[in-house]
Design a protein around this motif. Sequence first.
Motif, PDB file in Angstrom:
ATOM      1  N   SER A   1       5.674  30.235  36.571  1.00 58.67           N
ATOM      2  CA  SER A   1       4.804  29.950  35.424  1.00 58.67           C
ATOM      3  C   SER A   1       4.774  31.063  34.378  1.00 58.67           C
ATOM      4  CB  SER A   1       3.373  29.681  35.911  1.00 58.67           C
ATOM      5  OG  SER A   1       2.836  30.823  36.559  1.00 58.67           O
ATOM      6  N   LEU A   2       4.916  32.329  34.790  1.00 57.57           N
ATOM      7  CA  LEU A   2       4.745  33.430  33.832  1.00 57.57           C
ATOM      8  C   LEU A   2       5.820  33.425  32.752  1.00 57.57           C
ATOM      9  CD1 LEU A   2       3.650  36.383  36.171  1.00 57.57           C
ATOM     10  CD2 LEU A   2       2.234  35.014  34.636  1.00 57.57           C
ATOM     11  N   ARG A   3       7.047  33.045  33.083  1.00 53.76           N
ATOM     12  CA  ARG A   3       8.145  33.032  32.123  1.00 53.76           C
ATOM     13  C   ARG A   3       8.523  31.620  31.678  1.00 53.76           C
ATOM     14  NH1 ARG A   3      11.501  37.300  31.592  1.00 53.76           N
ATOM     15  NH2 ARG A   3      13.293  35.912  31.410  1.00 53.76           N
TER      16      ARG A   3
ATOM     17  N   LEU B   1      -2.413  24.055  40.993  1.00 57.30           N
ATOM     18  CA  LEU B   1      -2.355  24.003  39.531  1.00 57.30           C
ATOM     19  C   LEU B   1      -0.976  23.569  39.046  1.00 57.30           C
ATOM     20  CD1 LEU B   1      -4.414  27.147  38.414  1.00 57.30           C
ATOM     21  CD2 LEU B   1      -4.988  24.748  38.029  1.00 57.30           C
ATOM     22  N   ILE B   2       0.071  24.059  39.717  1.00 56.50           N
ATOM     23  CA  ILE B   2       1.434  23.651  39.353  1.00 56.50           C
ATOM     24  C   ILE B   2       1.602  22.150  39.569  1.00 56.50           C
ATOM     25  CG2 ILE B   2       3.864  23.847  39.983  1.00 56.50           C
ATOM     26  CD1 ILE B   2       3.006  26.256  38.487  1.00 56.50           C
ATOM     27  N   ILE B   3       1.095  21.629  40.686  1.00 57.14           N
ATOM     28  CA  ILE B   3       1.206  20.197  40.979  1.00 57.14           C
ATOM     29  C   ILE B   3       0.463  19.371  39.933  1.00 57.14           C
ATOM     30  CG2 ILE B   3       0.602  18.381  42.640  1.00 57.14           C
ATOM     31  CD1 ILE B   3       0.971  20.498  44.855  1.00 57.14           C
ATOM     32  N   LEU B   4      -0.771  19.785  39.603  1.00 56.98           N
ATOM     33  CA  LEU B   4      -1.560  19.058  38.602  1.00 56.98           C
ATOM     34  C   LEU B   4      -0.906  19.116  37.232  1.00 56.98           C
ATOM     35  CD1 LEU B   4      -5.223  20.058  39.583  1.00 56.98           C
ATOM     36  CD2 LEU B   4      -4.180  17.799  39.748  1.00 56.98           C
ATOM     37  N   ALA B   5      -0.354  20.281  36.879  1.00 61.75           N
ATOM     38  CA  ALA B   5       0.287  20.429  35.570  1.00 61.75           C
ATOM     39  C   ALA B   5       1.490  19.501  35.442  1.00 61.75           C
ATOM     40  CB  ALA B   5       0.705  21.876  35.349  1.00 61.75           C
ATOM     41  N   THR B   6       2.295  19.390  36.501  1.00 64.74           N
ATOM     42  CA  THR B   6       3.482  18.523  36.445  1.00 64.74           C
ATOM     43  C   THR B   6       3.104  17.043  36.447  1.00 64.74           C
ATOM     44  OG1 THR B   6       3.684  18.716  38.863  1.00 64.74           O
ATOM     45  CG2 THR B   6       5.017  20.203  37.525  1.00 64.74           C
TER      46      THR B   6
ATOM     47  N   ARG C   1      -2.409  25.139  29.816  1.00 57.15           N
ATOM     48  CA  ARG C   1      -3.377  25.296  28.716  1.00 57.15           C
ATOM     49  C   ARG C   1      -3.982  23.950  28.323  1.00 57.15           C
ATOM     50  NH1 ARG C   1       0.349  29.177  26.535  1.00 57.15           N
ATOM     51  NH2 ARG C   1       1.269  27.529  25.243  1.00 57.15           N
ATOM     52  N   ASN C   2      -3.151  22.923  28.245  1.00 59.36           N
ATOM     53  CA  ASN C   2      -3.658  21.595  27.906  1.00 59.36           C
ATOM     54  C   ASN C   2      -4.589  21.063  28.985  1.00 59.36           C
ATOM     55  OD1 ASN C   2      -2.133  21.605  25.558  1.00 59.36           O
ATOM     56  ND2 ASN C   2      -0.406  20.503  26.468  1.00 59.36           N
ATOM     57  N   MET C   3      -4.231  21.311  30.247  1.00 57.83           N
ATOM     58  CA  MET C   3      -5.038  20.819  31.357  1.00 57.83           C
ATOM     59  C   MET C   3      -6.400  21.501  31.414  1.00 57.83           C
ATOM     60  SD  MET C   3      -3.993  20.672  35.387  1.00 57.83           S
ATOM     61  CE  MET C   3      -4.026  22.464  35.526  1.00 57.83           C
ATOM     62  N   LEU C   4      -6.410  22.811  31.135  1.00 56.25           N
ATOM     63  CA  LEU C   4      -7.654  23.583  31.199  1.00 56.25           C
ATOM     64  C   LEU C   4      -8.434  23.575  29.885  1.00 56.25           C
ATOM     65  CD1 LEU C   4      -6.295  26.643  33.226  1.00 56.25           C
ATOM     66  CD2 LEU C   4      -7.670  24.751  34.087  1.00 56.25           C
ATOM     67  N   GLY C   5      -7.863  22.939  28.860  1.00 52.10           N
ATOM     68  CA  GLY C   5      -8.552  22.843  27.579  1.00 52.10           C
ATOM     69  C   GLY C   5      -8.512  24.116  26.761  1.00 52.10           C
TER      70      GLY C   5
END
Length: 275
Positions: free
Chosen positions: A258-260, A11-16, A269-273
């Motif tokens: 990611s938490l902070r 998820l971190i890779i996809l988000a970046t 949030r944008n990636m998951l809609g």
Amino acid sequence: MYLITMLGNLLIILATILGPHLHTPMYFFLSNLSFVDVCFTSTTVPKMLVNIYTQSNIIMYRNCIAQMHFFILFSGLEIFLLTLMAYDRYVAICHPLHYTVIMNPRLCVLMVLASWIMNILHSTTQSLMTSRLSFCADLEIPHFFCELNQVVHHACSDTLPNDVVIYFAAVLWACCPLMGILYSYSKIVSTIRAITSLQGKYKAFSTCASHLSVVSLFYCTGLGVYLSSASMENSQSTARASVMYSVVTPMLNPFIYSLRNKDIKRALRNMLGWK
């Protein structure tokens, strides 16, 4: 734990990749760290899960050497990437006006590429030197994976050249990057102390808190295994410490970063809609 590690880091890779506002050096290094974490855990945990399911700890000799090769490769890459991330924070806080010039995309790619080349050479050297050793029959390694020290010290042939290379590599691949991280943060702390406003100090320190947490967790467990003279005498404690830095740390990294981190949460949030 393995599924959480895979999902969190992917998820971190996809988000970046999908978040245009995350196309910066800091998140470039973070996405590389997440990729290395996925590979790092995949060298040991799947085989461990198979052993638990089949109640058998047998591994073929060539598979053991291959596992050891990739474990050394990705653990070294983890150390190098953490060092590059410390340097990135040093430039961002201590030289903010020159940040975009110093940390340009070409330099970032070259530093990551150099890290890959150096660690491939290191892991290949260690694997080739281990493969030349001869082992007695019915060898049993008191570990949950083929860890370099455990394998070398169970050989029947002379291991002096291996020991020299192992401890020389420990200095170059662990202590030198650690000194670089400590130097970077000593400069960061002195710069933060010079900031007059409390809000400015908090903002500067908050960008380093996640990285400091990951570095502390990784080094405290990793160096405890490789630099302890009693590692062979207390193999159960060594195995527990190895679980911390090879399984737990890669699982916690996505949460710590990611938490902070508002940018990462916004990208997720944008990636998951999610609104």
